[in-house]
Design an enzyme around this catalytic site. Sequence first.
Site, mmCIF file in Angstrom:
data_model
loop_
_atom_site.group_PDB
_atom_site.id
_atom_site.type_symbol
_atom_site.label_atom_id
_atom_site.label_comp_id
_atom_site.label_asym_id
_atom_site.label_seq_id
_atom_site.Cartn_x
_atom_site.Cartn_y
_atom_site.Cartn_z
ATOM 1 N N ARG A 116 0.680 -1.305 0.154
ATOM 2 C CA ARG A 116 -0.066 0.109 0.124
ATOM 3 C C ARG A 116 0.999 1.089 -0.076
ATOM 4 O O ARG A 116 1.906 1.266 0.846
ATOM 5 C CB ARG A 116 -0.870 0.055 1.249
ATOM 6 C CG ARG A 116 -1.866 0.896 1.226
ATOM 7 C CD ARG A 116 -2.952 1.092 0.322
ATOM 8 N NE ARG A 116 -4.146 1.444 0.638
ATOM 9 C CZ ARG A 116 -5.249 1.769 -0.218
ATOM 10 N NH1 ARG A 116 -4.964 1.454 -1.380
ATOM 11 N NH2 ARG A 116 -6.259 2.546 0.142
ATOM 12 N N THR A 403 -9.188 0.151 -9.916
ATOM 13 C CA THR A 403 -8.389 -1.186 -9.439
ATOM 14 C C THR A 403 -8.574 -2.277 -10.197
ATOM 15 O O THR A 403 -9.332 -2.372 -11.154
ATOM 16 C CB THR A 403 -9.075 -1.486 -8.058
ATOM 17 O OG1 THR A 403 -9.001 -0.366 -7.142
ATOM 18 C CG2 THR A 403 -8.245 -2.728 -7.433
ATOM 19 N N THR A 421 -3.994 -1.360 -7.629
ATOM 20 C CA THR A 421 -4.724 -0.144 -7.964
ATOM 21 C C THR A 421 -3.816 0.976 -8.158
ATOM 22 O O THR A 421 -2.603 1.036 -7.509
ATOM 23 C CB THR A 421 -5.518 0.014 -6.535
ATOM 24 O OG1 THR A 421 -6.406 1.239 -6.778
ATOM 25 C CG2 THR A 421 -4.793 0.336 -5.433
ATOM 26 N N ASP A 443 -8.075 8.172 -0.365
ATOM 27 C CA ASP A 443 -8.797 6.997 0.820
ATOM 28 C C ASP A 443 -8.544 7.177 1.974
ATOM 29 O O ASP A 443 -9.091 6.354 2.787
ATOM 30 C CB ASP A 443 -8.026 5.850 0.296
ATOM 31 C CG ASP A 443 -8.578 5.001 -1.016
ATOM 32 O OD1 ASP A 443 -9.744 5.491 -1.365
ATOM 33 O OD2 ASP A 443 -8.345 3.740 -1.297
ATOM 34 N N SER A 468 -8.017 0.451 2.825
ATOM 35 C CA SER A 468 -8.487 -0.001 1.687
ATOM 36 C C SER A 468 -9.589 -0.989 1.867
ATOM 37 O O SER A 468 -9.801 -1.623 2.982
ATOM 38 C CB SER A 468 -7.290 -0.776 1.002
ATOM 39 O OG SER A 468 -7.607 -1.452 0.024
ATOM 40 N N SER A 469 -10.378 -1.465 0.856
ATOM 41 C CA SER A 469 -11.218 -2.272 0.751
ATOM 42 C C SER A 469 -10.706 -3.530 -0.055
ATOM 43 O O SER A 469 -11.452 -4.260 -0.111
ATOM 44 C CB SER A 469 -12.700 -1.775 0.229
ATOM 45 O OG SER A 469 -13.105 -0.872 1.076
ATOM 46 N N GLY A 490 -13.459 -2.341 -7.290
ATOM 47 C CA GLY A 490 -14.721 -1.891 -7.196
ATOM 48 C C GLY A 490 -14.863 -0.800 -5.932
ATOM 49 O O GLY A 490 -15.995 -0.399 -5.387
ATOM 50 N N GLY A 491 -13.577 -0.153 -5.505
ATOM 51 C CA GLY A 491 -13.651 0.604 -4.436
ATOM 52 C C GLY A 491 -14.250 0.207 -3.260
ATOM 53 O O GLY A 491 -13.955 -1.032 -2.838
#
Length: 583
Positions: A116, A403, A421, A443, A468-469, A490-491
């Site tokens: 990340r 992403t 992403t 984010d 993050s998701s 997909g966020g």
Amino acid sequence: MANVTPMKALRLLAPLLALLASPAAQAQQPSAADPEAASGIEAKALVHASRQMVVAANPHAARAGLDILRKGGSALDAAIAAQMVLNLVEPQSSGIGGGAFLLHWDGKDVTSFDGRETAPAAARPDRFLGPDNQAMKYREAVKSGRSIGVPGLLRMLEMAHAQHGALPWADLFAPAIELAESGFPVSPRLARLLDWAGADSFSADGRALYFDGEGKARPAGYLLHNPALAATLRRVAIEGAKVLHEGELAGAIVAAVNAAPHSAGDMTAGDIAAYRALARPPLCVNYRVWKICGMGPPSSGGSTVAATLKMLEAQDLGHEPLAAAALHLIAEAEKLAYADRDRYVADPDFVPVPSGLTETAYLAERAMGIDPERAMQKARPGKPPGAKEGAFGADATLESAGTSHISVVDAQGRAAAMTTTIESGFGSGIMVGGFLLNNELTDFSFQPVSKDGRPVANRVEGGKRSRSSMSPTLVFDADGRLRMVTGSPGGSRIILYVVKTLIAHLDWGLDAQASAALANFGSRNGPFEIETGSAAGISAALAAKGHEVRELPMTSGTHSIVVTRQGLQGGADPRREGVALGD
């Protein structure tokens, strides 16, 4: 497992296929809020393989990964090769200017890697607030230097390759370098998204690459060359990830960030040099007879998927896909899980994430709040074991829907699930060295303090990784054998897409393709969202239970591999251009 024929799978999708095949749907452009929306549906068949398989968001990327497997490469090698090609052919979604989360199975152990992006050391909690203490407009924040985090993808892949690679590092870049030099035809999806974004969304290098002299997007079929990216990848292939983190290229990134439009950034060469990828413990829980492994914080994907499934473990979800009674239960569990993730989950190196978020006893207590007949309007966060009373306030994070996801199984049974992403469509729009830089810092919560004066867990801080998701996921059977490799872009809806895919396969018996293609649905602790074109009866039945139902173009990009005794099944999301390829 239930036998779902291709004909039955198509019947489940029929309302969605009919609507998206209409002229109105085909003419629809992605909205400003969701640049990945509405590409349409392309019916895809289940793919079978006996030894090895790659599923990725573009045929060029999947072929690159499969070629690496055929040369004796590992699952991790194939994922790296596929990612480098995605950087070229799907630049709106991922690349070396961004980050990723990776789960790896070596046949004995699951390991996870955190690539990340991090905030510059100078970043402060008020980063996205204006002089009036109000949040900046989201798009202005995205297309600015303030949004750009220190990229982490290459250092993460280098770390993982040192442990799990089989072929030399340099070999993995050859497919992307060759394609960047020889050119590739712009895909319909890329052409559509470039037209949506517009030339003004890009720095000068990006405009020159993706648009003509009049500012018109390169059309589908245009042979696009990216010699700058080829040159960058050639250096990375020889010298490693340090090319991006030290020297000339790092200096170019800093210069671009600090000269960005709307608002200059504050990244330094020291920030880039200091970046470190991290090996983190995977987050694994039992669900019925299965073991589900995901990514822990700073991703909220693993814990939120796990919490949702654990709260559903005592429920009978039936065997018929998309039954309203089951969708209601799933959505209610998701509301409770999202309430906890929004309050508590952030970078664990900055925030004490409660240890009990996925504990069985805590989640059983949470599940008691689910009424099988009536929807809760909004779930409140619980008090999981390890939570510090009153430590954090309500979250205000927005998460865009860019992403990509790659799933791989190699001939030795090793597996890689990587969600990758640059955040929004085309990230910050700022190009350096032939690749786009992320906008990952958006984010973070723009508001660092809640209305009651408490700090938000996911507020901006120097060196911190935004929540993050992303939910790369591995599933194992009761005997510890690999069963499924999956994930989606997909966020903040990634969690919904992965939960749907897991339940579709594990509970409803759908194969890898049918589970990816099944209409999307769920709740992020708000309205019940269901994919446009789903059967009207579902919406009516859920509304009768008190749900506020919203039909939306929920464009997932789920890529799954299912391991059976007969071999491998591959499923590529029909909403995008991905394919499953294998031997």
